[in-house]
Design a protein around this motif. Structure first.
Motif, PDB file in Angstrom:
ATOM      1  N   GLU A 227      45.040  36.584  33.044  1.00 45.06           N
ATOM      2  CA  GLU A 227      44.324  37.867  33.145  1.00 45.06           C
ATOM      3  C   GLU A 227      43.002  37.761  33.481  1.00 45.06           C
ATOM      4  N   HIS A 228      42.315  36.672  33.030  1.00 46.31           N
ATOM      5  CA  HIS A 228      40.709  36.602  33.739  1.00 46.31           C
ATOM      6  C   HIS A 228      40.791  36.358  35.029  1.00 46.31           C
ATOM      7  N   VAL A 229      41.668  35.414  35.672  1.00 47.44           N
ATOM      8  CA  VAL A 229      41.553  35.173  36.900  1.00 47.44           C
ATOM      9  C   VAL A 229      41.874  36.418  37.911  1.00 47.44           C
ATOM     10  N   ALA A 230      42.834  37.009  37.276  1.00 47.28           N
ATOM     11  CA  ALA A 230      43.338  38.053  38.052  1.00 47.28           C
ATOM     12  C   ALA A 230      42.275  39.409  38.006  1.00 47.28           C
ATOM     13  N   THR A 231      41.405  39.416  36.961  1.00 45.88           N
ATOM     14  CA  THR A 231      40.307  40.293  36.897  1.00 45.88           C
ATOM     15  C   THR A 231      39.293  40.124  37.887  1.00 45.88           C
ATOM     16  N   ARG A 232      38.855  38.740  37.529  1.00 45.80           N
ATOM     17  CA  ARG A 232      37.859  38.102  38.876  1.00 45.80           C
ATOM     18  C   ARG A 232      38.451  38.732  40.422  1.00 45.80           C
ATOM     19  N   MET A 233      39.552  38.566  40.672  1.00 46.58           N
ATOM     20  CA  MET A 233      40.172  38.999  41.811  1.00 46.58           C
ATOM     21  C   MET A 233      39.948  40.460  42.089  1.00 46.58           C
ATOM     22  N   GLU A 234      40.476  41.158  41.051  1.00 48.03           N
ATOM     23  CA  GLU A 234      40.172  42.622  41.071  1.00 48.03           C
ATOM     24  C   GLU A 234      38.801  43.087  41.484  1.00 48.03           C
ATOM     25  N   GLN A 235      37.888  42.358  40.705  1.00 46.81           N
ATOM     26  CA  GLN A 235      36.520  42.715  40.957  1.00 46.81           C
ATOM     27  C   GLN A 235      35.934  42.478  42.280  1.00 46.81           C
ATOM     28  N   ARG A 236      36.561  41.611  43.171  1.00 48.97           N
ATOM     29  CA  ARG A 236      36.359  41.268  44.607  1.00 48.97           C
ATOM     30  C   ARG A 236      36.635  42.263  45.591  1.00 48.97           C
ATOM     31  N   ASP A 237      37.826  42.784  45.303  1.00 52.26           N
ATOM     32  CA  ASP A 237      38.653  43.567  46.323  1.00 52.26           C
ATOM     33  C   ASP A 237      38.776  45.112  45.861  1.00 52.26           C
ATOM     34  N   PRO A 238      38.479  45.960  46.644  1.00 52.74           N
ATOM     35  CA  PRO A 238      38.638  47.315  45.933  1.00 52.74           C
ATOM     36  C   PRO A 238      39.878  47.816  46.370  1.00 52.74           C
ATOM     37  N   ASP A 239      40.992  47.028  46.932  1.00 54.60           N
ATOM     38  CA  ASP A 239      42.151  47.662  47.166  1.00 54.60           C
ATOM     39  C   ASP A 239      42.972  46.739  46.197  1.00 54.60           C
ATOM     40  N   LEU A 240      42.844  46.221  45.097  1.00 60.23           N
ATOM     41  CA  LEU A 240      43.731  45.570  44.379  1.00 60.23           C
ATOM     42  C   LEU A 240      43.545  46.373  43.153  1.00 60.23           C
ATOM     43  N   VAL A 241      44.669  46.560  42.457  1.00 59.40           N
ATOM     44  CA  VAL A 241      44.859  47.472  41.087  1.00 59.40           C
ATOM     45  C   VAL A 241      45.384  46.533  40.268  1.00 59.40           C
TER      46      VAL A 241
ATOM     47  N   LEU B 249      47.763  30.484  20.939  1.00 62.60           N
ATOM     48  CA  LEU B 249      49.126  30.879  21.480  1.00 62.60           C
ATOM     49  C   LEU B 249      48.994  31.758  22.602  1.00 62.60           C
ATOM     50  N   THR B 250      47.738  32.307  22.979  1.00 64.34           N
ATOM     51  CA  THR B 250      47.853  33.255  24.295  1.00 64.34           C
ATOM     52  C   THR B 250      47.099  32.565  25.324  1.00 64.34           C
ATOM     53  N   THR B 251      46.958  31.426  25.162  1.00 65.54           N
ATOM     54  CA  THR B 251      46.010  30.622  26.092  1.00 65.54           C
ATOM     55  C   THR B 251      46.559  31.025  27.750  1.00 65.54           C
ATOM     56  N   ASP B 252      47.794  30.738  28.083  1.00 68.65           N
ATOM     57  CA  ASP B 252      48.435  31.129  29.374  1.00 68.65           C
ATOM     58  C   ASP B 252      48.071  32.544  29.859  1.00 68.65           C
ATOM     59  N   VAL B 253      48.332  33.595  29.058  1.00 66.10           N
ATOM     60  CA  VAL B 253      48.078  34.892  29.672  1.00 66.10           C
ATOM     61  C   VAL B 253      46.690  35.292  29.393  1.00 66.10           C
ATOM     62  N   ARG B 254      45.645  34.490  28.649  1.00 62.93           N
ATOM     63  CA  ARG B 254      44.285  34.916  28.997  1.00 62.93           C
ATOM     64  C   ARG B 254      43.721  34.372  30.169  1.00 62.93           C
ATOM     65  N   VAL B 255      44.193  33.171  30.586  1.00 57.41           N
ATOM     66  CA  VAL B 255      43.798  32.445  31.746  1.00 57.41           C
ATOM     67  C   VAL B 255      44.276  33.505  32.909  1.00 57.41           C
TER      68      VAL B 255
ATOM     69  N   ALA C 253      35.086  28.068  28.487  1.00 56.50           N
ATOM     70  CA  ALA C 253      34.677  28.944  29.479  1.00 56.50           C
ATOM     71  C   ALA C 253      34.862  30.297  29.236  1.00 56.50           C
ATOM     72  N   LEU C 254      35.896  30.781  28.663  1.00 53.47           N
ATOM     73  CA  LEU C 254      36.475  31.961  28.359  1.00 53.47           C
ATOM     74  C   LEU C 254      35.956  32.352  26.939  1.00 53.47           C
ATOM     75  N   GLY C 255      35.104  31.595  26.111  1.00 52.06           N
ATOM     76  CA  GLY C 255      34.601  32.033  24.861  1.00 52.06           C
ATOM     77  C   GLY C 255      35.652  32.036  23.776  1.00 52.06           C
TER      78      GLY C 255
ATOM     79  N   VAL D 231      52.202  41.036  31.883  1.00 55.81           N
ATOM     80  CA  VAL D 231      53.378  40.671  31.182  1.00 55.81           C
ATOM     81  C   VAL D 231      53.164  39.559  30.027  1.00 55.81           C
ATOM     82  N   ALA D 232      53.031  39.609  28.987  1.00 60.04           N
ATOM     83  CA  ALA D 232      52.506  38.502  28.112  1.00 60.04           C
ATOM     84  C   ALA D 232      53.334  37.469  27.696  1.00 60.04           C
ATOM     85  N   TYR D 233      54.764  37.874  27.571  1.00 63.97           N
ATOM     86  CA  TYR D 233      55.770  37.016  27.317  1.00 63.97           C
ATOM     87  C   TYR D 233      56.361  36.071  28.348  1.00 63.97           C
ATOM     88  N   GLY D 234      56.712  35.145  28.321  1.00 60.61           N
ATOM     89  CA  GLY D 234      57.295  34.326  29.368  1.00 60.61           C
ATOM     90  C   GLY D 234      58.616  33.372  28.836  1.00 60.61           C
TER      91      GLY D 234
END
Length: 235
Positions: free
Chosen positions: A43-57, A35-41, A155-157, A62-65
């Motif tokens: 979160e994962h993409v946002a995490t990868r973005m954060e790992q690339r750029d030190p100015d991102l927090v 059920l949480t497919t959308d939020v997990r994707v 891919a996310l296991g 927001v899990a529910y839509g």
């Protein structure tokens, strides 16, 4: 930088930051995806973005839509457009007291209308807010719980069930009139819009990498459309 690892003093003493907020949904994804497919994707993409750029927090998601079209299936929890809009607007107003910029990373297509309205208001109020979708430019996947999302979750296991039969495979534009009236259940008894057969973790990883590249580049350029607030993709 992740909000769950920071104190306020780190942010107070550092340079201006961009806050990244994943936005998803809790909704049915066929008989084989969580059920949480959308939020997990998101979160994962946002995490990868954060790992690339030190100015991102990276903020908690927001899990529910807004997922009313999926309410014909047990497990779906939708807060609707009005509530989601209020959450995004108030989140933006508060975060932009300290964050130089705010970007929502959206994992659910049903949230788009609300994101546009919320970001448009935030920008009108003078806040540097924008949003990006979890898509890979040039890649046309199926609409819901088909090969694309099944590959992403492999891919996310994630735990992916063996029941991977096709659902409604007609083009989305043909399904939309009946979906607007009857919801997803009206056009697809199993909740799938597409065909998950042939999905693979390798394909999912390639999609995740392409999404991350596109979104990271869009945030770096920061060219927000004045009508929609969406950051531009491409060179």
């Amino acid at each position: 930088m992740r909000a769950d690892e920071l104190t306020w003093t780190v942010l107070a003493d550092g340079p201006p930051r961009t806050l990244v907020v994943p936005v998803g949904s809790v909704e049915q994804h066929g008989p084989h995806l969580p059920l949480t497919t959308d939020v997990r994707v998101a979160e994962h993409v946002a995490t990868r973005m954060e790992q690339r750029d030190p100015d991102l927090v990276l903020a908690p998601a927001v899990a529910y839509g807004a997922a009313g079209e999926h309410e014909g299936f047990p497990g779906t929890v939708s807060i609707g457009h009005e509530a989601l809009r209020a959450v995004l607007v108030e989140l933006g107003r508060s975060a932009c007291r300290w964050a130089a910029r705010l970007v929502f990373v959206n994992g659910h297509g049903g949230n788009v209308r609300t994101l546009v309205e919320a970001v448009r208001l935030l920008r009108y109020e003078g806040r540097d807010a924008a949003w990006v979708p979890c898509v890979a430019p040039g890649v046309r996947g199926d609409a819901h719980a088909g090969r694309t999302e099944t590959s992403l979750m492999l891919a996310l296991g994630a735990r992916v069930g063996a029941e991977r039969e096709p659902g409604a495979t007609a083009p989305l534009r043909e399904l939309l009139p009946e979906m607007r009236e009857k919801g997803v259940a009206g056009v697809s008894p199993n909740g799938i819009l597409g065909d998950p057969r042939g999905a693979s973790a390798e394909e999912g990883e390639a999609l995740l990498a392409a999404m991350t590249d596109a979104l990271a580049a869009a945030v770096a350029r920061w060219e927000a459309d004045e009508g929609t607030g969406r950051l531009a993709f491409g060179s």
